[in-house]
Each structure stands twice: as C-alpha cells, then as structure tokens.
Design a protein around this motif. Sequence first.
Motif, PDB file in Angstrom:
ATOM      1  N   LEU A  94       0.814  -1.210   0.000  1.00 54.34           N
ATOM      2  CA  LEU A  94       0.000   0.000   0.000  1.00 54.34           C
ATOM      3  C   LEU A  94       0.853   1.269   0.000  1.00 54.34           C
ATOM      4  O   LEU A  94       0.387   2.329  -0.431  1.00 54.34           O
ATOM      5  CB  LEU A  94      -0.921   0.025   1.223  1.00 54.34           C
ATOM      6  N   LEU A  96       3.274   2.247  -1.812  1.00 54.51           N
ATOM      7  CA  LEU A  96       3.482   2.844  -3.129  1.00 54.51           C
ATOM      8  C   LEU A  96       2.325   3.764  -3.497  1.00 54.51           C
ATOM      9  O   LEU A  96       2.532   4.898  -3.946  1.00 54.51           O
ATOM     10  CB  LEU A  96       3.644   1.752  -4.185  1.00 54.51           C
ATOM     11  N   SER A  97       1.097   3.290  -3.280  1.00 52.32           N
ATOM     12  CA  SER A  97      -0.066   4.119  -3.588  1.00 52.32           C
ATOM     13  C   SER A  97      -0.139   5.329  -2.673  1.00 52.32           C
ATOM     14  O   SER A  97      -0.460   6.440  -3.121  1.00 52.32           O
ATOM     15  CB  SER A  97      -1.349   3.285  -3.453  1.00 52.32           C
ATOM     16  N   LEU A  98       0.174   5.150  -1.399  1.00 53.28           N
ATOM     17  CA  LEU A  98       0.108   6.260  -0.453  1.00 53.28           C
ATOM     18  C   LEU A  98       1.166   7.311  -0.765  1.00 53.28           C
ATOM     19  O   LEU A  98       0.937   8.505  -0.557  1.00 53.28           O
ATOM     20  CB  LEU A  98       0.286   5.738   0.978  1.00 53.28           C
ATOM     21  N   THR A 100       2.288   8.052  -3.803  1.00 54.52           N
ATOM     22  CA  THR A 100       1.898   8.799  -5.005  1.00 54.52           C
ATOM     23  C   THR A 100       0.602   9.566  -4.801  1.00 54.52           C
ATOM     24  O   THR A 100       0.355  10.543  -5.513  1.00 54.52           O
ATOM     25  CB  THR A 100       1.722   7.841  -6.196  1.00 54.52           C
ATOM     26  N   PHE A 101      -0.220   9.163  -3.835  1.00 55.80           N
ATOM     27  CA  PHE A 101      -1.523   9.811  -3.634  1.00 55.80           C
ATOM     28  C   PHE A 101      -1.359  11.005  -2.696  1.00 55.80           C
ATOM     29  O   PHE A 101      -1.962  11.085  -1.633  1.00 55.80           O
ATOM     30  CB  PHE A 101      -2.514   8.802  -3.068  1.00 55.80           C
ATOM     31  N   SER A 132      -7.311  11.284 -10.072  1.00 59.90           N
ATOM     32  CA  SER A 132      -6.182  10.416  -9.739  1.00 59.90           C
ATOM     33  C   SER A 132      -6.656   9.022  -9.352  1.00 59.90           C
ATOM     34  O   SER A 132      -6.041   8.017  -9.727  1.00 59.90           O
ATOM     35  CB  SER A 132      -5.365  11.023  -8.592  1.00 59.90           C
ATOM     36  N   SER A 133      -7.746   8.950  -8.602  1.00 61.68           N
ATOM     37  CA  SER A 133      -8.279   7.649  -8.181  1.00 61.68           C
ATOM     38  C   SER A 133      -8.703   6.816  -9.386  1.00 61.68           C
ATOM     39  O   SER A 133      -8.305   5.653  -9.535  1.00 61.68           O
ATOM     40  CB  SER A 133      -9.470   7.842  -7.250  1.00 61.68           C
ATOM     41  N   GLY A 136      -5.610   6.359 -11.994  1.00 64.45           N
ATOM     42  CA  GLY A 136      -4.530   5.626 -11.346  1.00 64.45           C
ATOM     43  C   GLY A 136      -4.890   4.177 -11.104  1.00 64.45           C
ATOM     44  O   GLY A 136      -4.080   3.268 -11.329  1.00 64.45           O
ATOM     45  N   TYR A 137      -6.125   3.931 -10.681  1.00 63.44           N
ATOM     46  CA  TYR A 137      -6.554   2.549 -10.431  1.00 63.44           C
ATOM     47  C   TYR A 137      -6.600   1.765 -11.733  1.00 63.44           C
ATOM     48  O   TYR A 137      -6.211   0.589 -11.775  1.00 63.44           O
ATOM     49  CB  TYR A 137      -7.922   2.544  -9.754  1.00 63.44           C
ATOM     50  N   ILE A 140      -3.021   0.789 -12.574  1.00 68.28           N
ATOM     51  CA  ILE A 140      -2.502  -0.251 -11.685  1.00 68.28           C
ATOM     52  C   ILE A 140      -3.081  -1.616 -12.052  1.00 68.28           C
ATOM     53  O   ILE A 140      -2.369  -2.621 -12.088  1.00 68.28           O
ATOM     54  CB  ILE A 140      -2.826   0.101 -10.219  1.00 68.28           C
ATOM     55  N   THR A 144      -0.837  -4.701 -13.375  1.00 68.34           N
ATOM     56  CA  THR A 144      -0.828  -5.923 -12.570  1.00 68.34           C
ATOM     57  C   THR A 144      -1.193  -7.135 -13.404  1.00 68.34           C
ATOM     58  O   THR A 144      -0.561  -8.199 -13.300  1.00 68.34           O
ATOM     59  CB  THR A 144      -1.798  -5.783 -11.388  1.00 68.34           C
TER      60      THR A 144
END
Length: 343
Positions: A94, A96-98, A100-101, A132-133, A136-137, A140, A144
């Motif tokens: 988590l 990595l996401s935190l 960049t967010f 971004s949400s 970005g999701y 990802i 993945t």
Amino acid sequence: MIDFGFARELGALTGIHPLALFALVLATHAGLNAASTGAVAKLNDLSAVVHIAGVVALVVALIAFADKRAPSFLLLASTNRPDGDAAMGFGNALILSLFTFTGYDASAHLAEETRDPARGSPMGILSAVLVSSAFGYALIVALTLAIHDLPAAAADDHAALFVLRHALGPQGGSLGMGLALVAMWFCGLSSLTSASRTLYAFARDGGVPFSRPLATVATSTKTPVAAILTVASISLGFVLVSSLVRERVFALAVQVATMGLYVSYGLPIALGVRARLAGRLTRRGPFHLGRWSVPVGLVAALWCAGVLVVCSLPPNLGAGGVLAALAAGLGLLWLTRVRGRFQ
C-alpha cells in the motif's frame, strides 16, 4: 524526490547517470518557476492533459496488446516475503499508492494565484483526488494483469519498465515508459512550485529562519525567486549527500517525508473538527460540506492516522521512529519558543 525518481527511470532508459539527469531537470524546473508564473500555469494545464492522455494510452495498449492474466489474478494473495505473510505484504504494498496519492494540497498552496480561490482551491483538490483515483486505479489494474513473472518483477529496480517491456516489447515498453516520464516531469515542476510557495508563505509570516530574504518577490517576474532557489538547492544538496552516504538514507527520508505530508494533512483537519464541535469554528466559506463537515473531517483524520500506521509497519519501523522523534522535537520547539511569537 519526484525529480530524482524521474532521473532514475530516465537513466535506466538512456544509460545516463541519474545524478546528472537529476541536476539538469531540477535546474530546468527551478528556472521555469523563477522566470514566469504564466508559463508554469500553462504547463500545469498541459500536465493534466498529459497525465490523463498518457494513462489512457498505456491502459489501452496493455489491454489490446499485452498477454494478460485472468482478472481473478487481482484477487489472489501472493507475496515474496520470506515469512509468507500475505497480510503484511499487502500492507507494505500500500505504501506505493500512499506515496503517489499526495500533492493535491497544491491547490491550497497556490490559492493566492488562483481566481476565486475560496471555490477554486477546494474544487481543485476534489477533482485531483477523483481523477487520480479513477485513472490511477485503471493503470494499476492494467499493469498488474500484465505481470507474468512476479518474482522477477518484484526483484527488478525498475519494475514498471520491466513489466511494460515484457508486455509490449522492448520498443513499446520504452515508449510507454516515456509517456510516464513526461508525466513525472510535469509532476516535478508543479511540486517545486507548491513547495516554494509554502516556504514563501511561512517566510512572509516570519515562520522560518532567514524569513526576510525568503519572503521577497522579484519585481520583474513577480515570482518568489529566493524561495524557489532555496527549495531547489536543498533538494539538490540532500540527494547528492544521501547518494554519497548510503542509498538507504535517501529511502528513509522519502518515507519520513511522505508520512510528514499526511501529518500536515491530518493535523489541521482534526483541529478543525475539534474547533467545530466546541462551537469555536462557525464561519463557513462559499464552499463547504454543511452538516457533513464534521463526519467527513473525522474520517479524513482517521485515514491519515491509518496511513501513518501502514507506513510504520515492518520493515519500515525506522521511518515511524524518525517521524515520532521529529514530531516530538518540533512540538517542544513550538511550546517553548515559537508559540509566543508566531502569529
């Protein structure tokens, strides 16, 4: 930190030493910020287009051309931790996401240069979070599903480039990474803008050492040149020193700085909720959440606290300890010296 990340990834593509690239891109960003607010504003507008268009292009390319895993792969618990602890691995991932967010608070830092900031700044924050949400999701998920050799990807120092090259071929992967690098360049530019305005604002209020020179604005460009150059110089010095000492020092500083951002988000929100519950904060601006302000504020403050917990999980206990020591030192400084003079 963003510019150094940009330099590392560009160095992996070009073979040029990251420190040389970092110094060059940092000088470019500082020069643009010092030269013209109008040019930076136009580049930031272009940045939004590049970020969205670049993500869409990468997602479409991965969906159309990559040999993808089944969507059920997203729900599998997999970890490369020696102890096999998938829950701890998920918590570590988590970070990595935190990391960049962050940065959406730049809308507040640039409020004095914004038309109708009482409405524009909060709308900028909300739109940044939502966009971004969503995008970005999507990126990802696409990346993945394109991973086929998970241990190799996890072990590679440039995992995104590794995945893109294996999914789209050497040339396609490099092109896709190039799109990401352009977005990173724009992100570094806006981050320097935001940081320099924050330093300038504190200096104008006498909140930092050498406040008088840092609070000056150049008459020709109408930009806080001293604050811009100071932020850029500190960044350059820190990266050079940490790279000479040990790379782990830089990584630790990145972790502490990321956690510090969430402290800076959570503290004023929590204090605002407390003041509103006590009846001391009754005035509202043109943009407000009405009766939802307190529950949303509580959730936001708890979220920030949760981020600090996640970022302090093993093997990152050192970052949590350093942040706690810094917070204690700054708190003591506030109580003993700053509280009586800083308005």
